[in-house]
Design a protein around this motif. Structure first.
Motif, PDB file in Angstrom:
ATOM      1  N   LEU A 129      55.395  70.610  33.861  1.00 21.55           N
ATOM      2  CA  LEU A 129      55.964  71.965  33.923  1.00 21.55           C
ATOM      3  C   LEU A 129      55.757  72.601  35.288  1.00 21.55           C
ATOM      4  CD1 LEU A 129      54.945  73.319  30.403  1.00 21.55           C
ATOM      5  CD2 LEU A 129      57.255  72.793  31.194  1.00 21.55           C
ATOM      6  N   HIS A 130      54.668  72.226  35.946  1.00 20.17           N
ATOM      7  CA  HIS A 130      54.391  72.756  37.277  1.00 20.17           C
ATOM      8  C   HIS A 130      55.050  71.936  38.386  1.00 20.17           C
ATOM      9  CE1 HIS A 130      51.240  74.998  35.127  1.00 20.17           C
ATOM     10  NE2 HIS A 130      51.241  75.819  36.147  1.00 20.17           N
ATOM     11  N   GLY A 131      55.738  70.863  38.008  1.00 21.93           N
ATOM     12  CA  GLY A 131      56.392  70.026  39.002  1.00 21.93           C
ATOM     13  C   GLY A 131      55.438  69.302  39.911  1.00 21.93           C
ATOM     14  N   LEU A 132      54.237  69.011  39.405  1.00 20.42           N
ATOM     15  CA  LEU A 132      53.207  68.391  40.230  1.00 20.42           C
ATOM     16  C   LEU A 132      53.109  66.892  39.962  1.00 20.42           C
ATOM     17  CD1 LEU A 132      50.205  70.888  40.255  1.00 20.42           C
ATOM     18  CD2 LEU A 132      51.276  69.840  42.253  1.00 20.42           C
ATOM     19  N   ALA A 137      49.732  57.718  33.450  1.00 15.25           N
ATOM     20  CA  ALA A 137      50.830  57.708  32.489  1.00 15.25           C
ATOM     21  C   ALA A 137      51.407  59.097  32.260  1.00 15.25           C
ATOM     22  CB  ALA A 137      50.335  57.119  31.167  1.00 15.25           C
ATOM     23  N   GLY A 138      52.682  59.133  31.874  1.00 16.23           N
ATOM     24  CA  GLY A 138      53.354  60.378  31.546  1.00 16.23           C
ATOM     25  C   GLY A 138      52.992  60.876  30.152  1.00 16.23           C
ATOM     26  N   VAL A 139      53.753  61.847  29.685  1.00 15.14           N
ATOM     27  CA  VAL A 139      53.416  62.538  28.433  1.00 15.14           C
ATOM     28  C   VAL A 139      53.433  61.583  27.238  1.00 15.14           C
ATOM     29  CG1 VAL A 139      54.105  64.382  26.853  1.00 15.14           C
ATOM     30  CG2 VAL A 139      54.268  64.741  29.327  1.00 15.14           C
ATOM     31  N   LEU A 140      54.541  60.898  27.026  1.00 19.49           N
ATOM     32  CA  LEU A 140      54.661  60.037  25.848  1.00 19.49           C
ATOM     33  C   LEU A 140      53.693  58.865  25.903  1.00 19.49           C
ATOM     34  CD1 LEU A 140      55.997  59.233  23.199  1.00 19.49           C
ATOM     35  CD2 LEU A 140      57.766  58.052  24.533  1.00 19.49           C
ATOM     36  N   ALA A 141      53.640  58.186  27.046  1.00 17.80           N
ATOM     37  CA  ALA A 141      52.741  57.031  27.156  1.00 17.80           C
ATOM     38  C   ALA A 141      51.290  57.446  27.000  1.00 17.80           C
ATOM     39  CB  ALA A 141      52.957  56.323  28.495  1.00 17.80           C
ATOM     40  N   SER A 142      50.932  58.619  27.540  1.00 20.30           N
ATOM     41  CA  SER A 142      49.553  59.099  27.386  1.00 20.30           C
ATOM     42  C   SER A 142      49.241  59.363  25.919  1.00 20.30           C
ATOM     43  CB  SER A 142      49.352  60.377  28.211  1.00 20.30           C
ATOM     44  OG  SER A 142      49.468  60.117  29.587  1.00 20.30           O
ATOM     45  N   ALA A 143      50.178  60.010  25.210  1.00 24.17           N
ATOM     46  CA  ALA A 143      49.951  60.314  23.798  1.00 24.17           C
ATOM     47  C   ALA A 143      49.862  59.048  22.959  1.00 24.17           C
ATOM     48  CB  ALA A 143      51.066  61.222  23.278  1.00 24.17           C
ATOM     49  N   ALA A 144      50.789  58.117  23.184  1.00 23.64           N
ATOM     50  CA  ALA A 144      50.772  56.873  22.410  1.00 23.64           C
ATOM     51  C   ALA A 144      49.557  56.026  22.764  1.00 23.64           C
ATOM     52  CB  ALA A 144      52.056  56.084  22.659  1.00 23.64           C
ATOM     53  N   GLY A 145      49.173  56.039  24.037  1.00 23.68           N
ATOM     54  CA  GLY A 145      48.015  55.266  24.454  1.00 23.68           C
ATOM     55  C   GLY A 145      46.707  55.834  23.941  1.00 23.68           C
ATOM     56  N   ALA A 367      51.687  57.808  42.590  1.00 19.99           N
ATOM     57  CA  ALA A 367      51.961  59.158  42.072  1.00 19.99           C
ATOM     58  C   ALA A 367      52.861  59.943  43.010  1.00 19.99           C
ATOM     59  CB  ALA A 367      50.647  59.898  41.849  1.00 19.99           C
ATOM     60  N   LEU A 368      52.631  59.835  44.310  1.00 23.30           N
ATOM     61  CA  LEU A 368      53.405  60.601  45.289  1.00 23.30           C
ATOM     62  C   LEU A 368      54.856  60.126  45.381  1.00 23.30           C
ATOM     63  CD1 LEU A 368      50.674  60.961  48.033  1.00 23.30           C
ATOM     64  CD2 LEU A 368      51.810  62.865  46.846  1.00 23.30           C
ATOM     65  N   GLU A 369      55.118  58.852  45.106  1.00 26.85           N
ATOM     66  CA  GLU A 369      56.490  58.362  45.183  1.00 26.85           C
ATOM     67  C   GLU A 369      57.267  58.599  43.885  1.00 26.85           C
ATOM     68  OE1 GLU A 369      56.675  54.139  45.993  1.00 26.85           O
ATOM     69  OE2 GLU A 369      56.741  53.644  43.856  1.00 26.85           O
ATOM     70  N   ARG A 370      56.568  58.995  42.818  1.00 32.72           N
ATOM     71  CA  ARG A 370      57.203  59.134  41.509  1.00 32.72           C
ATOM     72  C   ARG A 370      57.653  60.573  41.291  1.00 32.72           C
ATOM     73  NH1 ARG A 370      53.116  58.206  36.800  1.00 32.72           N
ATOM     74  NH2 ARG A 370      52.917  60.475  36.745  1.00 32.72           N
ATOM     75  N   PRO A 371      58.879  60.800  40.872  1.00 35.16           N
ATOM     76  CA  PRO A 371      59.304  62.168  40.588  1.00 35.16           C
ATOM     77  C   PRO A 371      58.706  62.681  39.290  1.00 35.16           C
ATOM     78  CG  PRO A 371      61.045  60.643  39.995  1.00 35.16           C
ATOM     79  CD  PRO A 371      59.957  59.819  40.639  1.00 35.16           C
TER      80      PRO A 371
END
Length: 375
Positions: A129-132, A137-145, A367-371
């Motif tokens: 949400l902060h665009g950072l 891992a992202g939201v879904l992968a973190s939750a599933a993991g 992380a820096l290269e990933r949108p």
């Protein structure tokens, strides 16, 4: 704390509200000591057990498990907060009256948080949400993991083999524990009763006799109302570290490592919290593990397949059982594994030829290269 034009500012988050608070603090100590100060500006921010973001009272580089102490982020009168200004993530300091001052923009976040409210997608959603940009891992992968039940479902869907298990939901145990016991008795002891959404072996009990089962469930439910019960597998415990690929390349796996818990007389029946963090003589890592070449290759490939099955980005450590018959079972994956210099994830990469400081640098570059946002 002012931004510079030459070095990315790295917000290093640690502590948190999970039972793995102290592990996160020690992880932060190792990372902050190894972070290349010529290349990055570190901005350490601690999160208390109550969720307050703070400028650490104690230098986090000094955190350790030495002398059986468990480090902790202490509260302060002034809180820190991330806000979005002109499309940029900015760190603010707020006093008890709500007055704030700007501590500068942040370029990338290194969330060294283990367990719920840090590794489970909640923090990752806030950073999106902060665009950072952030490591891991992202939201879904973190939750599933984080959720061992859904992790295993994803593994099975990808054709990976998992051991027999059952899940006990809170409402099931509270309404009809006898029915839960009957269902679990389709498994064979020994069993491992675990909080479904936990790590660092916190709250895990090995059950060798059914008389121990209810107490094991009670212990697990102290940390998570949802419990997973896994049938013990007679096999060697093999681990493998995975890192995402820069420039769109496929993720790659480290050499396999084997955890050896000291002798039959050891106080540790399995690779528990103490064996991992506080009893230096309890366990050791053998890397590369002494495995047949084809088995090592299969485990490394399955580790990458597990990474892809969960949709992980950045880093992951996968844990396997290798049986005398040659069978391979994937047990679980950890999307923010312990990251102290002596933790298994960086040790395996070091043995593979990627030392600790270079590993941290590569993760930050990923992380820096990933949108952020949909990708």
């Amino acid at each position: 704390m002012t931004t510079t034009a030459t070095k990315p500012r790295v917000l290093v988050l640690f502590g948190g509200q999970s039972p793995e608070h102290a592990v996160s603090c020690v992880t932060a100590a190792g990372v902050l000591q190894a972070l290349d100060a010529e290349k990055y500006e570190a901005v350490p921010v601690g999160i208390t057990r109550d969720g307050q973001w703070t400028d650490p009272v104690i230098d986090p580089r000094t955190y350790t498990f030495a002398d059986d102490t468990f480090p902790e982020v202490l509260p302060r009168d002034e809180s820190l907060q991330l806000v979005r200004q002109d499309g940029v993530g900015v760190l603010m300091a707020l006093d008890s009256h709500g007055s704030g001052h700007n501590l500068g923009a942040v370029d990338v976040v290194l969330p060294l948080l283990h367990g719920p409210f840090g590794e489970d997608g909640t923090l990752q959603g806030m950073l999106e949400l902060h665009g950072l940009p952030y490591v891991g891992a992202g939201v879904l992968a973190s939750a599933a993991g984080m959720d061992k039940q859904f992790m295993k479902i994803a593994f099975e869907a990808a054709g990976l083999r998992v051991g027999p298990y059952r899940t006990i939901m809170a409402r099931q145990w509270e309404k009809d524990p006898a029915a839960c016991r009957r269902e679990i008795q389709s498994l064979t002891v020994p069993l491992f009763v675990k909080p479904a959404r936990g790590g660092s072996s916190v709250g895990i009990t090995r059950v060798d006799d059914w008389s121990q089962f209810d107490e094991a469930v009670r212990t697990a439910r102290e940390y998570d109302p949802k419990v997973i019960v896994e049938e013990g597998i007679d096999g060697r415990e093999i681990e493998c570290a995975v890192i995402g690929g820069l420039g769109g390349e496929r993720a790659r796996a480290s050499y396999c490592g084997e955890i050896v818990v000291s002798g039959a007389s050891s106080a540790h029946q399995f690779y528990d919290f103490a064996a991992k963090y506080t009893d230096g003589a309890a366990a050791e890592l053998s890397c590369p593990a002494d495995l047949p070449e084809h088995a090592a290759a299969a485990i490394r490939e399955q580790a990458v397949l597990g990474f892809e099955a969960l949709g992980v980005e950045g880093l992951c450590r996968s844990d396997f059982f290798y049986c005398e018959s040659g069978e391979i079972f994937i047990n679980e994956a950890n999307t923010m594994p312990g990251f102290t210099p002596v933790s298994m994830y960086p040790q395996m990469w070091n043995a593979t030829g990627l030392p600790y400081s270079a590993l941290i640098d590569e993760l930050l570059q990923l992380a820096l290269e990933r949108p952020t946002g949909l990708r």
